[in-house]
Design a protein around this motif. Structure first.
Motif, PDB file in Angstrom:
ATOM      1  N   VAL A   5       9.744  -0.950  15.651  1.00 28.07           N
ATOM      2  CA  VAL A   5      11.260  -1.946  15.171  1.00 28.07           C
ATOM      3  C   VAL A   5      11.097  -1.669  13.718  1.00 28.07           C
ATOM      4  CG1 VAL A   5      12.442  -3.903  15.686  1.00 28.07           C
ATOM      5  CG2 VAL A   5      10.939  -3.065  17.303  1.00 28.07           C
ATOM      6  N   LYS A   6      10.563  -1.210  13.452  1.00 31.61           N
ATOM      7  CA  LYS A   6      10.383  -1.372  11.256  1.00 31.61           C
ATOM      8  C   LYS A   6      10.262  -2.843  10.941  1.00 31.61           C
ATOM      9  CE  LYS A   6      11.132   3.504  11.263  1.00 31.61           C
ATOM     10  NZ  LYS A   6       9.551   3.716  10.926  1.00 31.61           N
ATOM     11  N   GLY A   7       9.798  -3.780  11.509  1.00 35.63           N
ATOM     12  CA  GLY A   7       9.829  -5.297  11.124  1.00 35.63           C
ATOM     13  C   GLY A   7       9.175  -5.673  12.135  1.00 35.63           C
ATOM     14  N   CYS A   8       8.512  -7.304  11.245  1.00 33.83           N
ATOM     15  CA  CYS A   8       8.326  -8.142  11.600  1.00 33.83           C
ATOM     16  C   CYS A   8       8.521  -9.441  10.916  1.00 33.83           C
ATOM     17  CB  CYS A   8       6.808  -7.792  12.345  1.00 33.83           C
ATOM     18  SG  CYS A   8       5.930  -7.841  11.054  1.00 33.83           S
ATOM     19  N   LEU A   9       8.396 -10.712  12.070  1.00 33.64           N
ATOM     20  CA  LEU A   9       7.756 -11.640  10.907  1.00 33.64           C
ATOM     21  C   LEU A   9       7.104 -12.768  11.708  1.00 33.64           C
ATOM     22  CD1 LEU A   9      11.754 -11.996  10.829  1.00 33.64           C
ATOM     23  CD2 LEU A   9      10.619 -12.845   8.795  1.00 33.64           C
ATOM     24  N   VAL A  10       5.526 -12.418  10.484  1.00 31.93           N
ATOM     25  CA  VAL A  10       4.270 -12.688  11.699  1.00 31.93           C
ATOM     26  C   VAL A  10       3.759 -14.333  10.066  1.00 31.93           C
ATOM     27  CG1 VAL A  10       3.792 -10.998  12.210  1.00 31.93           C
ATOM     28  CG2 VAL A  10       2.520 -11.141  10.477  1.00 31.93           C
ATOM     29  N   TRP A  11       2.894 -14.634  10.764  1.00 36.85           N
ATOM     30  CA  TRP A  11       2.188 -15.625  10.041  1.00 36.85           C
ATOM     31  C   TRP A  11       0.655 -14.894   9.749  1.00 36.85           C
ATOM     32  CZ3 TRP A  11      -2.635 -18.927  11.498  1.00 36.85           C
ATOM     33  CH2 TRP A  11      -3.222 -19.762  10.270  1.00 36.85           C
ATOM     34  N   GLY A  12       0.511 -14.892   7.823  1.00 34.35           N
ATOM     35  CA  GLY A  12      -0.488 -14.249   7.713  1.00 34.35           C
ATOM     36  C   GLY A  12      -1.708 -14.286   7.365  1.00 34.35           C
ATOM     37  N   GLY A  13      -1.435 -15.602   8.295  1.00 35.59           N
ATOM     38  CA  GLY A  13      -2.993 -16.224   8.216  1.00 35.59           C
ATOM     39  C   GLY A  13      -4.126 -15.410   9.331  1.00 35.59           C
ATOM     40  N   HIS A  14      -3.077 -14.908  10.457  1.00 37.62           N
ATOM     41  CA  HIS A  14      -3.903 -14.928  11.994  1.00 37.62           C
ATOM     42  C   HIS A  14      -4.387 -13.067  12.013  1.00 37.62           C
ATOM     43  CE1 HIS A  14      -4.977 -15.362  15.718  1.00 37.62           C
ATOM     44  NE2 HIS A  14      -4.477 -14.519  15.945  1.00 37.62           N
ATOM     45  N   VAL A  15      -3.988 -12.146  11.011  1.00 33.65           N
ATOM     46  CA  VAL A  15      -4.063 -11.450  10.954  1.00 33.65           C
ATOM     47  C   VAL A  15      -4.850 -10.948   9.625  1.00 33.65           C
ATOM     48  CG1 VAL A  15      -2.081 -10.590  11.717  1.00 33.65           C
ATOM     49  CG2 VAL A  15      -2.383 -10.970   9.515  1.00 33.65           C
ATOM     50  N   ASN A  16      -5.814 -12.192   9.324  1.00 39.39           N
ATOM     51  CA  ASN A  16      -6.763 -12.315   7.766  1.00 39.39           C
ATOM     52  C   ASN A  16      -6.581 -11.351   6.779  1.00 39.39           C
ATOM     53  OD1 ASN A  16      -9.737 -12.678   7.377  1.00 39.39           O
ATOM     54  ND2 ASN A  16     -10.347 -10.930   7.796  1.00 39.39           N
ATOM     55  N   LEU A  17      -5.473 -11.369   6.179  1.00 44.44           N
ATOM     56  CA  LEU A  17      -4.791 -11.163   4.800  1.00 44.44           C
ATOM     57  C   LEU A  17      -5.331 -11.841   3.820  1.00 44.44           C
ATOM     58  CD1 LEU A  17      -1.327  -9.037   6.526  1.00 44.44           C
ATOM     59  CD2 LEU A  17      -4.069  -8.342   5.595  1.00 44.44           C
ATOM     60  N   SER A  18      -5.885 -11.526   3.170  1.00 40.09           N
ATOM     61  CA  SER A  18      -5.909 -12.536   1.444  1.00 40.09           C
ATOM     62  C   SER A  18      -6.791 -14.248   2.485  1.00 40.09           C
ATOM     63  CB  SER A  18      -5.094 -13.083   0.999  1.00 40.09           C
ATOM     64  OG  SER A  18      -5.488 -13.635  -0.465  1.00 40.09           O
ATOM     65  N   PRO A  19      -7.717 -14.169   2.962  1.00 40.30           N
ATOM     66  CA  PRO A  19      -8.097 -15.194   3.928  1.00 40.30           C
ATOM     67  C   PRO A  19      -8.674 -16.241   3.137  1.00 40.30           C
ATOM     68  CG  PRO A  19      -9.271 -13.589   3.701  1.00 40.30           C
ATOM     69  CD  PRO A  19      -8.536 -12.918   3.646  1.00 40.30           C
ATOM     70  N   ALA A  20      -8.970 -15.785   2.057  1.00 36.51           N
ATOM     71  CA  ALA A  20      -9.385 -17.131   1.145  1.00 36.51           C
ATOM     72  C   ALA A  20      -7.626 -18.278   0.316  1.00 36.51           C
ATOM     73  CB  ALA A  20      -9.680 -16.547  -0.339  1.00 36.51           C
ATOM     74  N   ASP A  21      -6.926 -16.844   0.461  1.00 37.78           N
ATOM     75  CA  ASP A  21      -5.751 -17.902  -0.405  1.00 37.78           C
ATOM     76  C   ASP A  21      -5.303 -18.790   1.372  1.00 37.78           C
ATOM     77  OD1 ASP A  21      -2.858 -17.659  -1.660  1.00 37.78           O
ATOM     78  OD2 ASP A  21      -1.832 -17.434   0.568  1.00 37.78           O
ATOM     79  N   ASP A  22      -5.456 -18.645   2.509  1.00 42.01           N
ATOM     80  CA  ASP A  22      -5.124 -19.040   3.390  1.00 42.01           C
ATOM     81  C   ASP A  22      -6.149 -21.133   3.443  1.00 42.01           C
ATOM     82  OD1 ASP A  22      -2.602 -18.045   5.075  1.00 42.01           O
ATOM     83  OD2 ASP A  22      -5.061 -16.596   5.302  1.00 42.01           O
ATOM     84  N   VAL A  23      -7.446 -20.452   2.892  1.00 42.88           N
ATOM     85  CA  VAL A  23      -8.587 -21.830   2.858  1.00 42.88           C
ATOM     86  C   VAL A  23      -7.483 -22.317   1.724  1.00 42.88           C
ATOM     87  CG1 VAL A  23     -10.358 -22.691   2.339  1.00 42.88           C
ATOM     88  CG2 VAL A  23     -10.112 -21.153   3.569  1.00 42.88           C
TER      89      VAL A  23
END
Length: 500
Positions: free
Chosen positions: A231-249
């Protein structure tokens, strides 16, 4: 050995262990001085804050209980045999003490702190100490080092697509939900835009909170990658995909502290975008008297910090400084903001004109990253995709691809109207106070809570007419929001505040 019990207790991302006061294996008083324990078994371990249980119906004397977050991290089944030990304090906390005393931390020192934070080796109190120490003073090089450390602590997505675009607003303006319009416009054009968003820190709603009204945002990396290719796009929560996990903490601690400095903001945003594999990024910095950024000079300093760190990371940045004098759209809170977004995408005549205009402006700047789009033609192309229905069709595909939301969210049924004190014209709206009322009403955790703005700056109003409507679902939240509005409604009519 003790028997592991998974306890259905949500401790909001904090690892918590529970021991019976009558524990048969250990003298629990020996652990109380540290306040934390390490639970070990089968080569796995987890650090957790220790709580004691008096009721044997909750936890037996030969058991150790773990909160949902701790049990997930340990990864052992209910009933497994485990041991409890004194934890080894993270050596990196000495660096936090040094930072609090005024030291400048080197990149490898920041990396050590962030690794331990991402590994859940810090308690919330220790994380708060790090945040406050950094809030006092950070050099530009420290911001860069922090950003790189946060990227390296998680996974980094790689795409066989170019360019990979994205946008992010620094926040502070209620209702500014442009990403949910920009993403389908840009994706409809054909530019890949894997939009990962945080949940709200100090605002009544973040993009992830609002999108969750319409679709699932806890999407796996594999599904996210497939969506971007399909689809060329998405709108997801970054915390679920373990991107920069320290940021979520860090965000989980920043939220109750309301700590959101420009240095931490830059590291948070750019670490997430770089980890998501973005190559080109538009940053929206709204400026207004009650916004997060309140002067043109402050906006320029923040822009330069974004540009410096972005350049060092290899990102192509376009920083837009926009009007943040008042809320955007009419709705403030997830359900109401989702309503406004879909009204714009469906080209409804009552759709908020300011939300539409801002989304087209930002989408146009992203589209101009495409070499095939002539300079200055991006906004017209964005309008073509929105008005022709391509953006709505793409949004519907994104929603279908991410799946249904975890629960149906309905607008709060407890309603109170804040009215104008006299005839006149709305002269100002305080973004901070309006956002505070919406949060006290329950947003964003209660998705149906928030504010429906009935008047904007420059619009006429008569004495006793409502200027906004508070929505809540619980009596306590409703009372808190009403009381705060009574102390100052946040809307000025000819210089006078609206009353509740």
């Amino acid at each position: 050995m003790l028997t592991l019990r998974h306890l259905a207790i949500d401790t909001l991302r904090e690892n918590v262990a529970f021991l019976s006061r009558r524990c048969t294996r250990y003298r629990v008083d020996d652990f109380l001085g540290m306040g934390r324990v390490e639970v070990r078994g089968q080569g796995r371990s987890v650090l957790a804050v220790l709580n004691l249980v008096e009721d044997p119906a909750i936890l037996g004397p030969d058991e150790v209980g773990l909160s949902l977050a701790a049990a997930h991290q340990l990864g052992l089944p209910d009933g497994a045999a485990v041991e409890v030990e004194h934890p080894t304090p993270p050596a990196s906390f000495d660096l936090v003490r040094a930072k609090a005393a005024g030291a400048t931390l080197a990149p490898d020192e920041l990396a050590a702190v962030i690794r331990d934070i991402a590994g859940q080796r810090y308690s919330k109190i220790e994380i708060a100490a790090f945040l406050i120490a950094c809030a006092a003073f950070m050099t530009t090089e420290e911001v860069l080092g922090l950003t790189r450390a946060m990227i390296d602590a998680g996974r980094r997505l790689e795409w066989d697509l170019a360019p990979v675009v994205d946008k992010h607003c620094i926040g502070g303006i209620p209702g500014n939900r442009t990403s949910m319009i920009v993403v389908p416009i840009v994706a409809a054009h054909g530019l890949p835009i894997p939009k990962t968003s945080s949940r709200a820190i100090t605002s009544p709603a973040g993009t992830a909170d609002t999108m969750e009204v319409l679709a699932n945002v806890d999407v796996s990396v594999e599904r996210m990658q497939a969506l971007v290719r399909e689809v060329k796009g998405c709108l997801v929560w970054g915390g679920h995909v373990n991107l920069s996990p320290a940021d979520d903490v860090l965000i989980a601690v920043e939220r109750p502290l309301s700590v959101d400095t420009r240095e931490q903001l830059v590291a948070s945003i750019l670490s997430k975008k770089a980890a998501a594999g973005s190559s080109h990024l538009v940053i929206d910095i709204p400026v207004g008297p009650t916004a997060k950024v309140r002067s043109a000079n402050e906006a320029v300093r923040l822009r330069k910090l974004f540009e410096y760190v972005g350049d060092q990371l290899g990102l192509v940045l376009d920083v837009a400084i926009t009007d943040g004098a008042q809320p955007v759209g009419r709705g403030i809170g997830p359900v109401l903001e989702a309503r406004d977004v879909m009204a714009v995408l469906r080209r409804r005549p009552d759709a908020p004109a300011d939300l539409r205009a801002r989304a087209l402006h930002l989408a146009g700047r992203i589209l101009e990253f495409d070499p095939a789009v002539r300079g200055g033609a991006g906004a017209a192309r964005a309008a073509e995709l929105l008005d022709g229905g391509a953006a709505l069709a793409t949004m519907e595909r994104i929603i279908a691809g991410q799946g249904p939301p975890p629960a149906r969210a309905a607008l709060g049924t407890l309603v109170h109207e804040v009215t104008a004190p006299k005839d006149g014209v709305v002269s100002a709206i305080d973004c901070y106070r309006i956002a505070r009322v919406a949060r006290l009403a329950g947003a964003p955790l209660d998705k149906g809570a928030g504010i429906d703005l009935l008047r904007k700056v420059g619009e006429p109003v008569r004495r006793g007419e409502p200027v906004y409507r508070i929505h809540a679902n619980t009596g306590a939240d409703f009372a808190f929001a009403k009381a705060y509005a009574e102390a100052g409604g946040g809307v000025l009519v000819n210089g006078e505040g609206a009353r509740a």
